[in-house]
Design an enzyme around this catalytic site. Structure first.
Site, PDB file in Angstrom:
ATOM      1  N   GLU A 129      -5.532   5.844 -12.091  1.00 37.22           N
ATOM      2  CA  GLU A 129      -5.867   6.890 -11.112  1.00 37.22           C
ATOM      3  C   GLU A 129      -4.746   7.143 -10.119  1.00 37.22           C
ATOM      4  O   GLU A 129      -4.989   7.465  -8.970  1.00 37.22           O
ATOM      5  CB  GLU A 129      -7.174   6.537 -10.382  1.00 37.22           C
ATOM      6  N   ILE A 222     -22.604   8.829 -11.212  1.00 35.49           N
ATOM      7  CA  ILE A 222     -22.761   8.326  -9.838  1.00 35.49           C
ATOM      8  C   ILE A 222     -24.166   8.536  -9.300  1.00 35.49           C
ATOM      9  O   ILE A 222     -24.453   8.158  -8.171  1.00 35.49           O
ATOM     10  CB  ILE A 222     -21.747   8.978  -8.859  1.00 35.49           C
ATOM     11  N   ASP A 270      -9.701  18.392 -45.419  1.00 38.88           N
ATOM     12  CA  ASP A 270      -8.905  17.288 -45.963  1.00 38.88           C
ATOM     13  C   ASP A 270      -9.064  16.076 -45.048  1.00 38.88           C
ATOM     14  O   ASP A 270      -9.996  16.019 -44.254  1.00 38.88           O
ATOM     15  CB  ASP A 270      -7.447  17.698 -46.235  1.00 38.88           C
TER      16      ASP A 270
HETATM   17  N1  COA Z   1     -27.485   4.199  -8.763  1.00 37.91           N
HETATM   18  C1  COA Z   1     -28.794   3.835  -8.708  1.00 37.91           C
HETATM   19  N2  COA Z   1     -29.708   4.484  -7.961  1.00 37.91           N
HETATM   20  C2  COA Z   1     -29.273   5.540  -7.249  1.00 37.91           C
HETATM   21  C3  COA Z   1     -27.933   5.958  -7.267  1.00 37.91           C
HETATM   22  C4  COA Z   1     -27.021   5.241  -8.060  1.00 37.91           C
HETATM   23  N3  COA Z   1     -25.728   5.583  -8.132  1.00 37.91           N
HETATM   24  N4  COA Z   1     -27.803   7.056  -6.484  1.00 37.91           N
HETATM   25  C5  COA Z   1     -29.017   7.303  -5.978  1.00 37.91           C
HETATM   26  N5  COA Z   1     -29.921   6.385  -6.426  1.00 37.91           N
HETATM   27  C6  COA Z   1     -31.362   6.330  -6.140  1.00 37.91           C
HETATM   28  C7  COA Z   1     -31.658   6.388  -4.656  1.00 37.91           C
HETATM   29  O1  COA Z   1     -31.652   5.092  -4.105  1.00 37.91           O
HETATM   30  C8  COA Z   1     -33.023   7.006  -4.643  1.00 37.91           C
HETATM   31  O2  COA Z   1     -33.962   6.024  -5.003  1.00 37.91           O
HETATM   32  P1  COA Z   1     -35.503   6.126  -4.490  1.00 37.91           P
HETATM   33  O3  COA Z   1     -36.009   7.482  -4.866  1.00 37.91           O
HETATM   34  O4  COA Z   1     -36.181   5.003  -5.218  1.00 37.91           O
HETATM   35  O5  COA Z   1     -35.442   5.917  -3.013  1.00 37.91           O
HETATM   36  C9  COA Z   1     -32.958   7.992  -5.807  1.00 37.91           C
HETATM   37  O6  COA Z   1     -31.956   7.474  -6.697  1.00 37.91           O
HETATM   38  C10 COA Z   1     -32.596   9.399  -5.404  1.00 37.91           C
HETATM   39  O7  COA Z   1     -31.376   9.362  -4.683  1.00 37.91           O
HETATM   40  P2  COA Z   1     -30.897  10.571  -3.770  1.00 37.91           P
HETATM   41  O8  COA Z   1     -31.723  10.600  -2.516  1.00 37.91           O
HETATM   42  O9  COA Z   1     -30.855  11.813  -4.561  1.00 37.91           O
HETATM   43  O10 COA Z   1     -29.417  10.166  -3.458  1.00 37.91           O
HETATM   44  P3  COA Z   1     -28.861   9.515  -2.109  1.00 37.91           P
HETATM   45  O11 COA Z   1     -28.691  10.625  -1.105  1.00 37.91           O
HETATM   46  O12 COA Z   1     -29.702   8.347  -1.729  1.00 37.91           O
HETATM   47  O13 COA Z   1     -27.448   8.980  -2.541  1.00 37.91           O
HETATM   48  C11 COA Z   1     -25.176   8.943  -3.161  1.00 37.91           C
HETATM   49  C12 COA Z   1     -26.367   9.843  -2.859  1.00 37.91           C
HETATM   50  C13 COA Z   1     -24.018   9.795  -3.610  1.00 37.91           C
HETATM   51  C14 COA Z   1     -24.821   8.161  -1.901  1.00 37.91           C
HETATM   52  C15 COA Z   1     -25.613   7.957  -4.288  1.00 37.91           C
HETATM   53  O14 COA Z   1     -25.950   8.716  -5.418  1.00 37.91           O
HETATM   54  C16 COA Z   1     -24.618   6.887  -4.623  1.00 37.91           C
HETATM   55  O15 COA Z   1     -24.593   5.864  -3.953  1.00 37.91           O
HETATM   56  N6  COA Z   1     -23.823   7.068  -5.701  1.00 37.91           N
HETATM   57  C17 COA Z   1     -22.858   6.097  -6.149  1.00 37.91           C
HETATM   58  C18 COA Z   1     -21.706   6.003  -5.171  1.00 37.91           C
HETATM   59  C19 COA Z   1     -20.653   5.030  -5.649  1.00 37.91           C
HETATM   60  O16 COA Z   1     -20.940   3.999  -6.195  1.00 37.91           O
HETATM   61  N7  COA Z   1     -19.357   5.402  -5.454  1.00 37.91           N
HETATM   62  C20 COA Z   1     -18.268   4.609  -5.899  1.00 37.91           C
HETATM   63  C21 COA Z   1     -17.725   5.074  -7.207  1.00 37.91           C
HETATM   64  S1  COA Z   1     -17.103   6.741  -7.209  1.00 37.91           S
HETATM   65 MG    MG Z   2     -11.500   5.608  -6.256  1.00 38.10          MG
END
Ligand code: COA
Ligand code: MG
Length: 286
Positions: A129, A222, A270
């Site tokens: 990256e 994600i 082929d």
């Molecule tokens: N893995 C597992 N569960 C997840 C998740 C993930 N990546 N992202 C969201 N969820 C869960 C939430 O906890 C929530 O659970 P619930 O309904 O039981 O309370 C449900 O899915 C819906 O989530 P939502 O409200 O739409 O999202 P959010 O606003 O809570 O979170 C993010 C948004 C972007 C913060 C979240 O998706 C996230 O943490 N993504 C991964 C970020 C990461 O790891 N980044 C590093 C690598 S690029």
């Molecule tokens: Mg990164």
């Protein structure tokens, strides 16, 4: 090698997301200790990941942990804090030189010996990256037999070279392609970058299909809703499987008659098409 079509990221300090992610049928989860975790939460994240590895039931989902970069000063504590949970593998970010993976390889081999685990059993996946990572992708891909996949990280790459991300992605096309080429040259899987628009599932599907056509084996997720879309894009449809089986049968029949190239369903066929059909069948688990 196991299928890695959809790998779901979650912050390592969030037990709820780890439990939720473990039950979604993704090929793997990546519990993050790097940029998804605030600096003052690193230790909490290590403890949360270690406990989750021991307590959560992940079923057939691969249990991966993303370390902080080798050389950041955080990687040793990341390993010490999580090895006890015996993850299936580590995802290594910002890899720019084969030495970083060679160091990890030795460090893991020593742990495996000390703990009585089979040597080489902890796998590595490297994220490329940065500009330097792309320039050294071939050497990185050959760094250690522990390495099973190269992952392309578009956001960090764009930041590194001063590009602005667009939906079309031409600013990262060369780098994305370089990752596929380096992985293929060394028999590794290639896994495409995250899609950051959380609500645009049509856009995600189009990008996953594009990645598949470029030669990627899978894509990072994600958010839970992204997992099924990605799994679907990287899993062949029954009609595609049937078409591949017909093509291979026709090829074998023509080979027996001493013909290498032939016309099949309106197209010249082929060897390269036969290899593509065999890859498709492998993706379908056939
Ligand atoms: N893995 C597992 N569960 C997840 C998740 C993930 N990546 N992202 C969201 N969820 C869960 C939430 O906890 C929530 O659970 P619930 O309904 O039981 O309370 C449900 O899915 C819906 O989530 P939502 O409200 O739409 O999202 P959010 O606003 O809570 O979170 C993010 C948004 C972007 C913060 C979240 O998706 C996230 O943490 N993504 C991964 C970020 C990461 O790891 N980044 C590093 C690598 S690029
Ligand atoms: Mg990164």
């Amino acid at each position: 090698m196991r299928a890695r079509r959809a790998l779901l990221f979650m912050p390592g300090d969030d037990r709820h997301k780890i439990e939720k992610g473990a039950a979604l049928g993704a090929d793997g989860v990546i519990m993050d200790l790097e940029d998804g975790v605030a600096l003052n939460r690193k230790e909490v994240a290590r403890e949360t990941v270690r406990a989750a590895l021991r307590e959560v039931s992940f079923g057939r989902t691969e249990r991966l942990v993303r370390l902080n970069p080798v050389g950041s000063g955080l990687e040793e504590a990341d390993l010490e804090g999580t090895l006890e949970g015996r993850p299936d593998g580590y995802v290594v970010p910002k890899v720019e030189s084969p030495d970083q993976l060679a160091w990890l390889d030795e460090r893991l081999a020593a742990e495996e010996r000390a703990r009585g685990w089979p040597e080489g059993s902890i796998r590595l996946l490297a994220i490329i990256e940065s500009a330097r990572g792309i320039l050294h992708a071939g050497a990185i891909a050959a760094a250690t037999p522990r390495l099973e996949a190269l992952i392309f990280g578009a956001e960090d790459f764009a930041g590194d070279v001063g590009a602005t991300r667009t939906r079309e992605g031409w600013e990262v096309f060369y780098a994305r392609s370089a990752v596929v080429v380096a992985a293929a040259a060394h028999g590794l899987q290639a896994i495409d970058t995250v899609f950051t628009h959380l609500h645009d599932l049509d856009g995600l599907r189009a990008e996953a299909e594009f990645a598949l056509r470029m030669g990627f084996d899978g894509k990072l997720a994600i958010h839970p809703r992204q997992v099924a879309v990605i799994l679907n894009a990287f899993t062949p449809e029954p009609e595609e499987v049937e078409r591949a089986l017909r093509l291979i049968a026709a090829f074998e029949a023509h080979q027996a008659q001493g013909k290498g190239a032939f016309a099949h369903e309106g197209k010249m066929v082929d060897m390269p098409m036969v290899r593509a059909a065999k890859r498709l069948l492998a993706r379908a688990g056939r």
